[in-house]
Design a protein around this motif. Structure first.
Motif, PDB file in Angstrom:
ATOM      1  N   ASN A  48      29.633  41.654  39.163  1.00  0.00           N
ATOM      2  CA  ASN A  48      28.842  40.705  38.506  1.00  0.00           C
ATOM      3  C   ASN A  48      29.243  39.636  38.095  1.00  0.00           C
ATOM      4  OD1 ASN A  48      30.069  41.809  36.627  1.00  0.00           O
ATOM      5  ND2 ASN A  48      28.544  42.352  35.067  1.00  0.00           N
ATOM      6  N   ASP A  49      30.602  39.446  38.573  1.00  0.00           N
ATOM      7  CA  ASP A  49      31.349  38.151  38.377  1.00  0.00           C
ATOM      8  C   ASP A  49      31.447  37.152  39.419  1.00  0.00           C
ATOM      9  OD1 ASP A  49      31.494  38.756  35.744  1.00  0.00           O
ATOM     10  OD2 ASP A  49      33.902  39.275  35.959  1.00  0.00           O
ATOM     11  N   ALA A  50      30.444  37.657  40.526  1.00  0.00           N
ATOM     12  CA  ALA A  50      30.621  36.801  42.068  1.00  0.00           C
ATOM     13  C   ALA A  50      30.521  35.397  41.745  1.00  0.00           C
ATOM     14  CB  ALA A  50      29.580  37.476  42.853  1.00  0.00           C
ATOM     15  N   ASP A  51      30.011  34.858  40.476  1.00  0.00           N
ATOM     16  CA  ASP A  51      29.754  33.343  40.313  1.00  0.00           C
ATOM     17  C   ASP A  51      30.667  32.925  39.443  1.00  0.00           C
ATOM     18  OD1 ASP A  51      27.742  33.326  42.362  1.00  0.00           O
ATOM     19  OD2 ASP A  51      26.137  33.961  40.802  1.00  0.00           O
ATOM     20  N   GLY A  52      32.001  32.617  39.798  1.00  0.00           N
ATOM     21  CA  GLY A  52      32.957  32.109  38.920  1.00  0.00           C
ATOM     22  C   GLY A  52      33.818  32.904  38.084  1.00  0.00           C
ATOM     23  N   GLY A  53      33.700  34.429  38.316  1.00  0.00           N
ATOM     24  CA  GLY A  53      34.606  35.151  37.518  1.00  0.00           C
ATOM     25  C   GLY A  53      35.910  34.974  37.980  1.00  0.00           C
ATOM     26  N   VAL A  54      36.858  35.891  37.405  1.00  0.00           N
ATOM     27  CA  VAL A  54      38.250  36.272  37.647  1.00  0.00           C
ATOM     28  C   VAL A  54      38.389  36.923  39.077  1.00  0.00           C
ATOM     29  CG1 VAL A  54      40.436  37.405  37.156  1.00  0.00           C
ATOM     30  CG2 VAL A  54      38.969  36.268  35.413  1.00  0.00           C
ATOM     31  N   CYS A  55      39.094  36.227  40.148  1.00  0.00           N
ATOM     32  CA  CYS A  55      39.388  36.858  41.411  1.00  0.00           C
ATOM     33  C   CYS A  55      40.605  37.367  41.674  1.00  0.00           C
ATOM     34  CB  CYS A  55      38.742  36.103  42.429  1.00  0.00           C
ATOM     35  SG  CYS A  55      37.237  35.535  42.618  1.00  0.00           S
ATOM     36  N   PHE A  56      40.791  38.276  42.434  1.00  0.00           N
ATOM     37  CA  PHE A  56      42.019  38.964  42.775  1.00  0.00           C
ATOM     38  C   PHE A  56      42.807  37.970  43.397  1.00  0.00           C
ATOM     39  CE2 PHE A  56      39.601  42.870  42.960  1.00  0.00           C
ATOM     40  CZ  PHE A  56      40.257  43.640  41.924  1.00  0.00           C
ATOM     41  N   GLN A  57      44.295  37.752  43.077  1.00  0.00           N
ATOM     42  CA  GLN A  57      45.162  36.628  43.688  1.00  0.00           C
ATOM     43  C   GLN A  57      46.218  37.049  43.808  1.00  0.00           C
ATOM     44  OE1 GLN A  57      45.010  34.881  39.229  1.00  0.00           O
ATOM     45  NE2 GLN A  57      45.969  33.314  40.828  1.00  0.00           N
ATOM     46  N   HIS A  58      47.190  36.312  44.550  1.00  0.00           N
ATOM     47  CA  HIS A  58      48.425  36.525  44.708  1.00  0.00           C
ATOM     48  C   HIS A  58      49.526  36.141  43.507  1.00  0.00           C
ATOM     49  CE1 HIS A  58      47.300  36.531  49.131  1.00  0.00           C
ATOM     50  NE2 HIS A  58      47.288  37.673  48.679  1.00  0.00           N
ATOM     51  N   ALA A  59      50.556  36.591  43.148  1.00  0.00           N
ATOM     52  CA  ALA A  59      51.364  36.563  42.241  1.00  0.00           C
ATOM     53  C   ALA A  59      51.880  35.049  42.237  1.00  0.00           C
ATOM     54  CB  ALA A  59      52.625  37.387  42.277  1.00  0.00           C
ATOM     55  N   ASP A  60      51.971  34.407  43.440  1.00  0.00           N
ATOM     56  CA  ASP A  60      52.874  33.150  43.360  1.00  0.00           C
ATOM     57  C   ASP A  60      51.723  32.095  43.137  1.00  0.00           C
ATOM     58  OD1 ASP A  60      51.146  33.260  45.608  1.00  0.00           O
ATOM     59  OD2 ASP A  60      52.765  32.853  47.145  1.00  0.00           O
ATOM     60  N   GLU A  61      50.381  32.420  42.743  1.00  0.00           N
ATOM     61  CA  GLU A  61      49.332  31.654  42.618  1.00  0.00           C
ATOM     62  C   GLU A  61      49.006  31.395  41.036  1.00  0.00           C
ATOM     63  OE1 GLU A  61      46.191  32.101  46.358  1.00  0.00           O
ATOM     64  OE2 GLU A  61      46.300  33.446  44.574  1.00  0.00           O
ATOM     65  N   LEU A  62      49.701  32.222  40.051  1.00  0.00           N
ATOM     66  CA  LEU A  62      49.474  32.407  38.592  1.00  0.00           C
ATOM     67  C   LEU A  62      50.278  30.897  38.486  1.00  0.00           C
ATOM     68  CD1 LEU A  62      48.750  35.392  39.218  1.00  0.00           C
ATOM     69  CD2 LEU A  62      49.907  35.860  37.079  1.00  0.00           C
ATOM     70  N   GLN A  63      49.799  30.495  37.176  1.00  0.00           N
ATOM     71  CA  GLN A  63      50.069  29.116  36.646  1.00  0.00           C
ATOM     72  C   GLN A  63      50.456  29.353  35.076  1.00  0.00           C
ATOM     73  OE1 GLN A  63      50.547  26.418  38.641  1.00  0.00           O
ATOM     74  NE2 GLN A  63      49.929  27.726  40.217  1.00  0.00           N
ATOM     75  N   ALA A  64      51.358  28.452  34.630  1.00  0.00           N
ATOM     76  CA  ALA A  64      51.781  28.747  33.536  1.00  0.00           C
ATOM     77  C   ALA A  64      50.456  28.561  32.438  1.00  0.00           C
ATOM     78  CB  ALA A  64      52.747  27.521  32.813  1.00  0.00           C
ATOM     79  N   GLY A  65      50.601  29.359  31.615  1.00  0.00           N
ATOM     80  CA  GLY A  65      49.284  29.214  30.432  1.00  0.00           C
ATOM     81  C   GLY A  65      48.273  30.253  30.842  1.00  0.00           C
ATOM     82  N   GLN A  66      48.276  30.684  32.099  1.00  0.00           N
ATOM     83  CA  GLN A  66      47.209  31.484  32.747  1.00  0.00           C
ATOM     84  C   GLN A  66      47.149  32.876  31.901  1.00  0.00           C
ATOM     85  OE1 GLN A  66      46.835  31.686  36.855  1.00  0.00           O
ATOM     86  NE2 GLN A  66      45.168  33.277  36.826  1.00  0.00           N
ATOM     87  N   VAL A  67      48.142  33.316  31.629  1.00  0.00           N
ATOM     88  CA  VAL A  67      48.337  34.867  30.899  1.00  0.00           C
ATOM     89  C   VAL A  67      49.265  34.678  29.770  1.00  0.00           C
ATOM     90  CG1 VAL A  67      47.846  35.865  32.987  1.00  0.00           C
ATOM     91  CG2 VAL A  67      50.155  35.624  32.324  1.00  0.00           C
ATOM     92  N   GLU A  68      49.143  35.406  28.770  1.00  0.00           N
ATOM     93  CA  GLU A  68      50.112  35.497  27.586  1.00  0.00           C
ATOM     94  C   GLU A  68      50.688  36.958  27.549  1.00  0.00           C
ATOM     95  OE1 GLU A  68      47.839  33.635  23.814  1.00  0.00           O
ATOM     96  OE2 GLU A  68      46.663  35.040  25.185  1.00  0.00           O
ATOM     97  N   VAL A  69      50.545  37.580  28.614  1.00  0.00           N
ATOM     98  CA  VAL A  69      51.166  38.971  28.675  1.00  0.00           C
ATOM     99  C   VAL A  69      50.919  39.470  30.045  1.00  0.00           C
ATOM    100  CG1 VAL A  69      49.604  40.448  27.325  1.00  0.00           C
ATOM    101  CG2 VAL A  69      51.840  41.253  27.829  1.00  0.00           C
ATOM    102  N   LEU A  70      51.761  40.303  30.843  1.00  0.00           N
ATOM    103  CA  LEU A  70      51.586  40.894  32.017  1.00  0.00           C
ATOM    104  C   LEU A  70      51.570  42.624  31.748  1.00  0.00           C
ATOM    105  CD1 LEU A  70      53.642  38.914  34.370  1.00  0.00           C
ATOM    106  CD2 LEU A  70      51.123  38.933  34.282  1.00  0.00           C
ATOM    107  N   ILE A  71      50.697  43.179  32.463  1.00  0.00           N
ATOM    108  CA  ILE A  71      50.828  44.709  32.728  1.00  0.00           C
ATOM    109  C   ILE A  71      50.860  45.068  34.095  1.00  0.00           C
ATOM    110  CG2 ILE A  71      49.670  46.905  32.052  1.00  0.00           C
ATOM    111  CD1 ILE A  71      47.870  45.484  30.060  1.00  0.00           C
ATOM    112  N   ASP A  72      51.848  45.940  34.348  1.00  0.00           N
ATOM    113  CA  ASP A  72      52.392  46.166  35.652  1.00  0.00           C
ATOM    114  C   ASP A  72      52.128  47.712  36.137  1.00  0.00           C
ATOM    115  OD1 ASP A  72      53.611  46.389  38.098  1.00  0.00           O
ATOM    116  OD2 ASP A  72      55.613  46.509  37.750  1.00  0.00           O
TER     117      ASP A  72
END
Length: 269
Positions: A48-72
């Motif tokens: 239900n997030d097809a219009d502007g929600g978070v999408c799956f991406q590749h690691a090299d696309e992450l930008q500073a400030g986008q996340v505050e913590v990672l879960i692997d």
């Protein structure tokens, strides 16, 4: 403001479970990372997030400030890149990947000199408590035979599981030895060696996770068992660990640190 979490291995079973758990715990999933080969790349993480929600991406696309913590929750072969990503973004990382070897542990130690790192082969609070009970029991019953029996679904790759090995390490610690010195591995032919810790592995159907630590001596045995009926228990624990880790300084941590078990035991004793 909600904590911003990035999930590595986001399209897998546990990655999907973390997405659900994060919403329930009012944590914002702001990045969902998949491998370069993933067919989920570019798709929304929720239908239900097809219009502007978070999408799956590749690691090299992450930008500073986008996340505050990672879960692997990805694979062991991705650990080095994932730790490098966390250092590039200067954010803590909760590593839940199983099947890690000595070189992986060294990589975790090295990363922990620069960022907060929490490694847990099993993020269940109940399992964290079980490890403490196993260590205490092994110390109190120094002459019992120890067998660790674990069962998982048929698609699980490593065996014994990372959790079973962690339980073995707890038992060994209770006796003041290293697991590598007393492990009998997955038990096969041959007589049991005194003081050894054996493992039995079951892989079948859709078993989520069952672990039993058996302490046996002539005429008596004690069994400590943990069973999981819903993998969202692991996801919930991982999110709780991320919430706690985001407040910590650089260093290596465990689920026991998050639960402050040492302080709790000192208070009880």
């Amino acid at each position: 403001m909600s904590l911003k979490v990035g999930i590595l291995g986001a399209s897998g079973r546990m990655g999907q479970a973390v997405i659900v758990a994060a919403k329930r715990l009012e944590v914002a999933v702001t990045a969902a990372v998949v491998s370069q080969q993933s067919s989920r790349y570019g798709q929304p993480i929720r239908a239900n997030d097809a219009d502007g929600g978070v999408c799956f991406q590749h690691a090299d696309e992450l930008q500073a400030g986008q996340v505050e913590v990672l879960i692997d929750f990805s694979l062991p072969q991705a650990l080095s890149a994932n730790l490098a990503l966390a250092q590039r973004l200067q954010v803590p990382i909760v590593v839940c990947t199983t099947g890690l070897g000595e070189s992986h542990q060294q990589a975790l130690d090295q990363a922990a000199t620069k960022i907060p790192v929490l490694y847990a082969a099993n993020t269940s609070v109940g399992m964290t408590l079980l490890r403490q009970l196993v260590q205490l029991t092994a110390a109190a019953l120094p002459h019992t035979d120890i067998e660790i029996i674990e069962a998982h679904h048929s698609a699980k790759r490593d065996g014994p599981s990372g959790t079973a090995l962690a339980l073995g390490a707890s038992a060994a610690a209770g006796r003041g030895v290293e697991l590598t010195d007393v492990s009998a591995g997955v038990r096969g032919d041959g007589l049991r060696q005194p003081g050894s810790i054996g493992f039995a592995v079951v892989r079948a159907a859709d078993i989520i996770g069952e672990h039993t630590v058996l302490f046996a001596q002539p005429g008596e045995r004690l069994e400590l068992t943990h069973r999981v009926g819903d993998r969202h228990i692991f996801a919930q624990g991982a999110v709780q660990a991320a919430q706690w880790l985001q407040q910590q300084s650089a260093g290596r941590y465990s689920m026991a640190d998050m639960l402050q078990l040492k302080a709790l035991l000192q208070d009880l004793l």
